[in-house]
Write a protein that holds these residues in place. Structure first.
Motif, PDB file in Angstrom:
ATOM      1  N   VAL A  32       0.851  -1.142  -0.005  1.00  0.00           N
ATOM      2  CA  VAL A  32       0.110  -0.090  -0.067  1.00  0.00           C
ATOM      3  C   VAL A  32       0.774   1.181  -0.099  1.00  0.00           C
ATOM      4  CG1 VAL A  32      -1.705   1.257   1.065  1.00  0.00           C
ATOM      5  CG2 VAL A  32      -1.751  -1.298   1.379  1.00  0.00           C
ATOM      6  N   THR A  33       0.781   1.906  -1.038  1.00  0.00           N
ATOM      7  CA  THR A  33       1.655   3.180  -1.201  1.00  0.00           C
ATOM      8  C   THR A  33       1.078   4.464  -1.431  1.00  0.00           C
ATOM      9  OG1 THR A  33       1.946   2.845  -3.582  1.00  0.00           O
ATOM     10  CG2 THR A  33       3.515   1.788  -2.151  1.00  0.00           C
ATOM     11  N   LEU A  34       1.616   5.603  -1.209  1.00  0.00           N
ATOM     12  CA  LEU A  34       0.961   6.709  -1.268  1.00  0.00           C
ATOM     13  C   LEU A  34       1.752   7.585  -2.415  1.00  0.00           C
ATOM     14  CD1 LEU A  34      -0.907   9.332   0.940  1.00  0.00           C
ATOM     15  CD2 LEU A  34       1.204   9.970  -0.014  1.00  0.00           C
ATOM     16  N   VAL A  35       1.219   8.469  -3.262  1.00  0.00           N
ATOM     17  CA  VAL A  35       1.908   9.406  -4.208  1.00  0.00           C
ATOM     18  C   VAL A  35       1.369  10.693  -3.476  1.00  0.00           C
ATOM     19  CG1 VAL A  35       1.972  10.413  -6.135  1.00  0.00           C
ATOM     20  CG2 VAL A  35       1.561   7.811  -6.312  1.00  0.00           C
ATOM     21  N   GLY A  38       1.116  16.695  -5.661  1.00  0.00           N
ATOM     22  CA  GLY A  38       1.979  17.489  -6.641  1.00  0.00           C
ATOM     23  C   GLY A  38       2.872  16.282  -7.121  1.00  0.00           C
ATOM     24  N   GLY A  39       2.647  15.179  -6.712  1.00  0.00           N
ATOM     25  CA  GLY A  39       3.633  13.792  -7.460  1.00  0.00           C
ATOM     26  C   GLY A  39       4.858  13.627  -6.745  1.00  0.00           C
ATOM     27  N   GLY A  40       5.661  12.975  -7.252  1.00  0.00           N
ATOM     28  CA  GLY A  40       6.932  12.285  -6.621  1.00  0.00           C
ATOM     29  C   GLY A  40       6.708  11.087  -6.379  1.00  0.00           C
ATOM     30  N   ALA A  41       7.789  10.538  -5.631  1.00  0.00           N
ATOM     31  CA  ALA A  41       8.108   9.223  -5.491  1.00  0.00           C
ATOM     32  C   ALA A  41       7.302   8.475  -4.388  1.00  0.00           C
ATOM     33  CB  ALA A  41       9.643   8.743  -4.912  1.00  0.00           C
ATOM     34  N   GLU A  42       6.767   7.299  -4.777  1.00  0.00           N
ATOM     35  CA  GLU A  42       5.585   6.684  -3.894  1.00  0.00           C
ATOM     36  C   GLU A  42       6.391   6.318  -2.632  1.00  0.00           C
ATOM     37  OE1 GLU A  42       3.795   3.185  -5.779  1.00  0.00           O
ATOM     38  OE2 GLU A  42       3.620   4.640  -7.620  1.00  0.00           O
ATOM     39  N   VAL A  43       5.537   6.570  -1.550  1.00  0.00           N
ATOM     40  CA  VAL A  43       6.011   5.967  -0.148  1.00  0.00           C
ATOM     41  C   VAL A  43       5.164   4.913   0.261  1.00  0.00           C
ATOM     42  CG1 VAL A  43       7.191   8.171   0.119  1.00  0.00           C
ATOM     43  CG2 VAL A  43       4.748   8.128   0.980  1.00  0.00           C
ATOM     44  N   PRO A  44       5.699   4.025   1.077  1.00  0.00           N
ATOM     45  CA  PRO A  44       4.662   2.973   1.814  1.00  0.00           C
ATOM     46  C   PRO A  44       3.861   3.609   2.949  1.00  0.00           C
ATOM     47  CG  PRO A  44       6.942   2.463   1.693  1.00  0.00           C
ATOM     48  CD  PRO A  44       7.082   3.877   1.495  1.00  0.00           C
ATOM     49  N   THR A  56      -2.542  10.439  -3.693  1.00  0.00           N
ATOM     50  CA  THR A  56      -3.176   9.436  -4.229  1.00  0.00           C
ATOM     51  C   THR A  56      -2.639   7.853  -3.614  1.00  0.00           C
ATOM     52  OG1 THR A  56      -3.175  10.308  -6.633  1.00  0.00           O
ATOM     53  CG2 THR A  56      -3.326   7.826  -6.453  1.00  0.00           C
ATOM     54  N   VAL A  57      -3.712   7.014  -3.319  1.00  0.00           N
ATOM     55  CA  VAL A  57      -3.246   5.686  -2.697  1.00  0.00           C
ATOM     56  C   VAL A  57      -3.556   4.648  -3.683  1.00  0.00           C
ATOM     57  CG1 VAL A  57      -3.980   4.055  -0.691  1.00  0.00           C
ATOM     58  CG2 VAL A  57      -4.214   6.584  -0.537  1.00  0.00           C
ATOM     59  N   LYS A  58      -2.336   3.826  -3.711  1.00  0.00           N
ATOM     60  CA  LYS A  58      -2.356   2.681  -4.614  1.00  0.00           C
ATOM     61  C   LYS A  58      -2.079   1.308  -3.620  1.00  0.00           C
ATOM     62  CE  LYS A  58       0.021   5.009  -8.282  1.00  0.00           C
ATOM     63  NZ  LYS A  58       1.000   4.939  -9.306  1.00  0.00           N
ATOM     64  N   THR A  59      -2.775   0.310  -4.231  1.00  0.00           N
ATOM     65  CA  THR A  59      -2.686  -1.051  -3.583  1.00  0.00           C
ATOM     66  C   THR A  59      -2.180  -1.989  -4.747  1.00  0.00           C
ATOM     67  OG1 THR A  59      -4.948  -1.643  -3.999  1.00  0.00           O
ATOM     68  CG2 THR A  59      -4.413  -0.589  -1.918  1.00  0.00           C
ATOM     69  N   GLY A  60      -1.458  -2.980  -4.420  1.00  0.00           N
ATOM     70  CA  GLY A  60      -0.648  -3.953  -5.191  1.00  0.00           C
ATOM     71  C   GLY A  60      -1.506  -5.043  -5.125  1.00  0.00           C
ATOM     72  N   ALA A 183      -2.741  15.282 -10.150  1.00  0.00           N
ATOM     73  CA  ALA A 183      -2.688  14.169  -9.115  1.00  0.00           C
ATOM     74  C   ALA A 183      -2.201  12.974  -9.570  1.00  0.00           C
ATOM     75  CB  ALA A 183      -4.048  14.005  -8.361  1.00  0.00           C
ATOM     76  N   GLY A 184      -1.140  12.234  -9.055  1.00  0.00           N
ATOM     77  CA  GLY A 184      -0.354  10.937  -9.719  1.00  0.00           C
ATOM     78  C   GLY A 184       0.383  11.143 -10.833  1.00  0.00           C
ATOM     79  N   GLU A 185       0.505  12.517 -11.486  1.00  0.00           N
ATOM     80  CA  GLU A 185       1.230  12.289 -12.816  1.00  0.00           C
ATOM     81  C   GLU A 185       2.578  13.430 -12.475  1.00  0.00           C
ATOM     82  OE1 GLU A 185      -1.501  13.484 -15.932  1.00  0.00           O
ATOM     83  OE2 GLU A 185      -3.178  12.364 -14.953  1.00  0.00           O
TER      84      GLU A 185
END
Length: 318
Positions: A32-35, A38-44, A56-60, A183-185
């Motif tokens: 589970v990560t967060l962008v 304003g963008g940038g590297a994903e963080v757990p 932005t929240v992403k799940t694998g 967002a996310g780009e």
């Protein structure tokens, strides 16, 4: 700093900011990560972490997360999903949640006692699911949105209806270095004639500025060395709405006096929200504090810790 003549200081109430701006991670299983905004590297993401508006929240694969959005609502993000948290207002009187589900699926739970006041919406590529006192799920597959209601009522507004109320601003003037990060780009230069989308972050460099028409009755000029997140734009004849989050720098705003009583135009700062109805004014953020300078018209300042209460105007400083 050259701003308008009539000035008054917003009340600094930092404790209210987190409640009104962030979600909170209750469960995080797997990837589970967060962008960041304003963008940038994903963080757990882990339990207890904040989810700021605009992030932005992403799940694998085989992963999931539960995010508490307000005291009265929460969402469960399933595996292989991506969701942008567009608006989170934790208020007893008028709580609001807007999430843009880009891919995957999400379950939502709203407490029944909040059904009369909660404005809870999940956006998909094909429509918006608006709920009151409901348990329901939304999914996005192959660019289409699907809604399944477990309990309560969900209204689905098709995208072709939403096109009548655009959710973009139009760039009319760009001077110097001005960029937009959707967002996310990735970040890209902002040009005259371009559009500004919801959730995007606009940044200006030294000796740079940009003018953006938000609705037919409002526009803003973003000053040098500024950063602003576009949280809401609704073009409507009866009830146009704009919500901007000024992180740093200055914004000059013009709200058509003819729209007084209809336009809901707000600029948020770390210390309060400036609410205008028919006004020419500017907002600045310096060292984490917000300042409002009104030239004409009415601007009401709502401290962040009391956004659920009735607004009251501060007197200008002499």
């Amino acid at each position: 700093m050259k701003l308008f003549l009539c000035a008054f200081l917003l009340v600094l109430l930092g404790h209210g900011f987190a409640a009104d701006s962030n979600g909170s991670v209750s469960i995080a299983v797997g990837s589970v990560t967060l962008v960041p905004v304003g963008g940038g590297a994903e963080v757990p993401l882990k339990v207890g972490d904040a989810v700021p508006v605009g992030s932005t929240v992403k799940t694998g694969v085989a992963s999931r997360a539960v995010i508490k959005t307000t005291k009265q609502s929460a969402v469960r993000i399933a595996e292989n999903s991506q969701a942008i948290f567009m608006e989170l207002v934790d208020s007893d009187a008028t709580p609001k949640v807007l999430i843009d589900l880009k891919a995957g699926s999400m379950g939502a739970l709203i407490q029944p006692q909040a059904q009369s006041v909660m404005d809870f919406k999940i956006k998909t590529p094909t429509g918006i699911a608006a709920a009151r006192g409901t348990m329901y799920a939304v999914s996005v597959e192959d660019g289409k949105g699907f809604v399944k209601v477990e309990h309560g009522k969900v209204d689905v507004i098709p995208t072709n209806v939403q096109k009548q109320v655009p959710e973009t601003g139009k760039v009319t003037v760009v001077v110097g270095k001005v960029t937009e990060t959707p967002a996310g780009e990735a970040e890209h230069p902002l040009k005259e004639g371009g559009i500004v989308t919801l959730g995007s972050t606009i940044k200006t460099g030294p000796e740079s500025r940009a003018t953006v028409t938000m609705t037919t009755t409002s526009a803003v000029q973003i000053g040098p060395n500024s950063e602003v997140v576009v949280n809401e734009i609704v073009e409507s004849k009866d009830a146009p709405r704009v919500l901007l989050d000024l992180k740093n720098g200055t914004i000059g705003a013009l709200v058509n006096p003819g729209a007084k009583g209809k336009t809901d135009f707000k600029i948020k700062t770390p210390s309060g929200i400036a609410v205008a109805k028919g006004a020419f004014y500017s907002v600045a953020v310096e060292n984490g504090k917000g300042y409002v300078h009104a030239k004409e018209g009415e601007v009401v300042v709502v401290p962040l810790a009391t956004t659920g209460a009735a607004p009251s105007a501060d007197k200008p400083k002499q």
